[in-house]
Design an enzyme around this catalytic site. Structure first.
Site, PDB file in Angstrom:
ATOM      1  CD  GLU A 187      -2.884  -1.134   2.394  1.00 57.90           C
ATOM      2  OE1 GLU A 187      -2.768  -0.242   3.245  1.00 57.90           O
ATOM      3  OE2 GLU A 187      -3.764  -2.006   2.445  1.00 57.90           O
ATOM      4  CD  GLU A 391      -3.379  -5.675   4.225  1.00 58.83           C
ATOM      5  OE1 GLU A 391      -4.264  -4.866   4.578  1.00 58.83           O
ATOM      6  OE2 GLU A 391      -2.163  -5.436   4.291  1.00 58.83           O
TER       7      GLU A 391
HETATM    8  O1  IFM Z   1      -3.935  -2.955   9.359  1.00 60.75           O
HETATM    9  C1  IFM Z   1      -3.918  -2.450   8.071  1.00 60.75           C
HETATM   10  C2  IFM Z   1      -2.765  -3.018   7.288  1.00 60.75           C
HETATM   11  O2  IFM Z   1      -1.558  -2.773   7.916  1.00 60.75           O
HETATM   12  C3  IFM Z   1      -2.722  -2.408   5.903  1.00 60.75           C
HETATM   13  N1  IFM Z   1      -3.986  -2.492   5.245  1.00 60.75           N
HETATM   14  C4  IFM Z   1      -5.162  -2.111   5.980  1.00 60.75           C
HETATM   15  C5  IFM Z   1      -5.194  -2.778   7.339  1.00 60.75           C
HETATM   16  C6  IFM Z   1      -6.442  -2.344   8.113  1.00 60.75           C
HETATM   17  O3  IFM Z   1      -6.442  -0.960   8.307  1.00 60.75           O
END
Ligand code: IFM
Length: 496
Positions: A187, A391
């Protein structure tokens, strides 16, 4: 092996996003079910075995930056509980584990020789995964930049991109015969815009020009790291990057204009150079008052545009925008903590509007349709590029209760039906995308365990495993038990 899913049975329930609540959908045998974490969020042991400080150590120790003054000093104490956490992954039946490496555990000041104890930790982690039949998916950078590099400008400094490539080389030499997927960055949108634009993330700066310089240097770091890794790895891993691409809806007469601007800053400024070899011209125009982009040097686009084997997709919810009328109070509901600055340089005319629920505990709207839409649109734009959900998951309030097991023993349980429901809907969305032709290789649930949720500290729980932060006890939530069954059957299971 065909990656097309098969449908054996499905049923819909009539609530919000209802038709995404299916079960009985089956995933192909080569689909990789796993779960994800990140170094600073779980490891703890912040000053042990030669680890240097990262920007998140500094930020979390600065009063007012993180909820309740929470820090990652101890977090889930994973550094000391590695073996039992690996056993837990095995017990759940995970096929892959996506973890990130703490750069400052490897190079305490971001440059210079590797710290043997840091390398040992990740070698034990990877060997422990392999010994348990779990595929290692490594992310090189999940936001914890060595503080010493930040002191020299961090991601606004081009030298950081080259330091990152050297760190990638070190890790490639150490683990380049074992890791199956290398993800350079997690990200970069957050690293650049929340770190240097809004101030919600470390290093906490609020400067749009710096945020855009960081965007470019992160893109450059990615390209340089892929090149460095390719020179040293000895197995045949996939090279990837993980993006939190925004699924953007527009409202009002100028909806298309609002969407175009945010799509440029959130999505195309990464996808363009990484996968097309060019920045979107309209972003240069939109941000002309913020920066002249002189930090892009001749040849940079070639360095950035490296062939990729996989694109990691992180998805949680959607974004709703419209062009602000300039009179009413400007809505700023983009799902991130407001720390004074803007994470959207040059987009001052765009406002972020609250969306229809239901919501997770983060206040993020639950919309599995957005995941299907995102996967299909990526497939249409990059038809030959395999995708992986790196994710997806949800924060809800969890309550631990005691129950009596069949054996008569008292056990702790967490009935997190909302999280299980969220996952079931999003697995359904992923399955539907595959049925529409998307080459989706796997799904890494966020997160394996409750952890340090950045600016929200320990107040938001995303885990499928509950962590008692006082005792470090691990308790499988119902969502973990549900996920275990999904993995064992390769089929989306009903709730409960
Ligand atoms: O916890 C975070 C992660 O580190 C990166 N993506 C989003 C998740 C939730 O906010």
């Amino acid at each position: 092996m065909s990656n097309a899913p098969t449908t054996t049975r499905s049923a819909a329930v009539s609530v919000g996003n209802a038709d995404y609540r299916d079960w009985g959908l089956e995933f192909p045998t080569d689909f990789i079910f796993g779960s994800a974490t990140a170094s600073y969020q779980i490891e703890g042991a912040a000053t042990e075995d030669g680890r240097g400080p990262s920007i998140w150590d500094t930020f979390s120790h600065t009063p007012g930056m993180v909820w309740n003054g929470d820090t990652g000093d101890v977090a889930d104490d994973h550094y000391h509980r590695l073996e039992s956490d690996l056993d837990l992954m095995k017990e759940l039946g995970l096929e892959a584990y996506r973890f990130s490496i703490s750069w400052s555990r490897i190079q305490p000041t971001g440059t210079g020789p590797a710290n043997t104890k840091g390398l040992d930790f990740y070698t034990r982690l990877v060997d422990g995964l392999i010994a348990r039949g779990i595929k290692p998916i490594a992310t090189l950078y999940h936001w914890d930049l060595p503080q010493a590099l930040e002191d020299k400008g961090g991601w606004t400094n081009r030298a950081t991109s080259y330091a990152f490539a050297e760190y990638a080389r070190i890790m490639g030499e150490a683990l380049g015969d074992k890791v199956i997927t290398w993800t350079t960055l997690n990200e970069p949108w957050c690293s650049a815009y929340l770190g240097y634009g809004s101030g919600a993330h470390a290093p906490g700066l609020t400067d749009g020009a710096k945020a855009l310089a960081a965007v470019h240097h992160l893109n450059l770091a990615h390209g340089l790291a892929v090149t460095a890794l390719k020179k040293v790895v000895t197995n045949d891993p996939a090279f990837s990057i993980t993006l939190n691409l925004h699924v953007i809806r527009g409202e009002g007469e100028q909806a298309a204009e609002a969407v175009r601007q945010i799509d440029g800053l959130a999505n195309r400024v990464f996808l363009g150079p990484l996968l097309h070899g060019a920045y979107p011209e309209d972003v240069f125009v939109d941000t002309a008052d913020v920066t002249d982009w002189a930090f892009i040097l001749p040849g940079d686009l070639e360095l950035i545009h490296q062939p990729l084997d996989l694109l990691g997709v992180n998805y949680y919810s959607t974004t709703l925008v419209r062009i602000w009328d300039g009179v009413s109070p400007r809505a700023n509901n983009d799902g991130h903590k407001d720390m004074g600055g803007s994470p959207w340089p040059g987009a001052d005319r765009v406002e972020f509007i609250a969306q229809a629920g239901p919501y997770t505990e983060m206040g993020w709207n639950i919309e599995p349709a957005g995941l299907e839409e995102l996967l299909v649109s990526l497939h249409e734009e990059f038809p030959t590029l395999p995708l992986m959900i790196t994710e997806n998951g949800a924060s809800f309030v969890d309550v631990v209760t005691s129950e009596t097991a069949e054996s008569g023993e008292s056990i702790s349980v967490v009935h997190d039906e909302q999280r299980t429901d969220y996952l079931q809907r999003h697995f359904t969305a992923a399955h539907r995308a595959m049925a529409r032709g998307v080459d989706l290789r796997g799904y890494q649930v966020w997160s394996l365990m409750d952890n340090f949720e950045w600016g929200y500290g320990y107040s938001k729980r995303f885990g499928i495993v509950y962590i008692d932060f006082e005792t470090q006890e691990r308790i499988l939530k119902d969502s973990a038990k549900w996920y275990s069954k999904v993995i064992a059957t390769r089929t989306i299971q009903p709730l409960g």
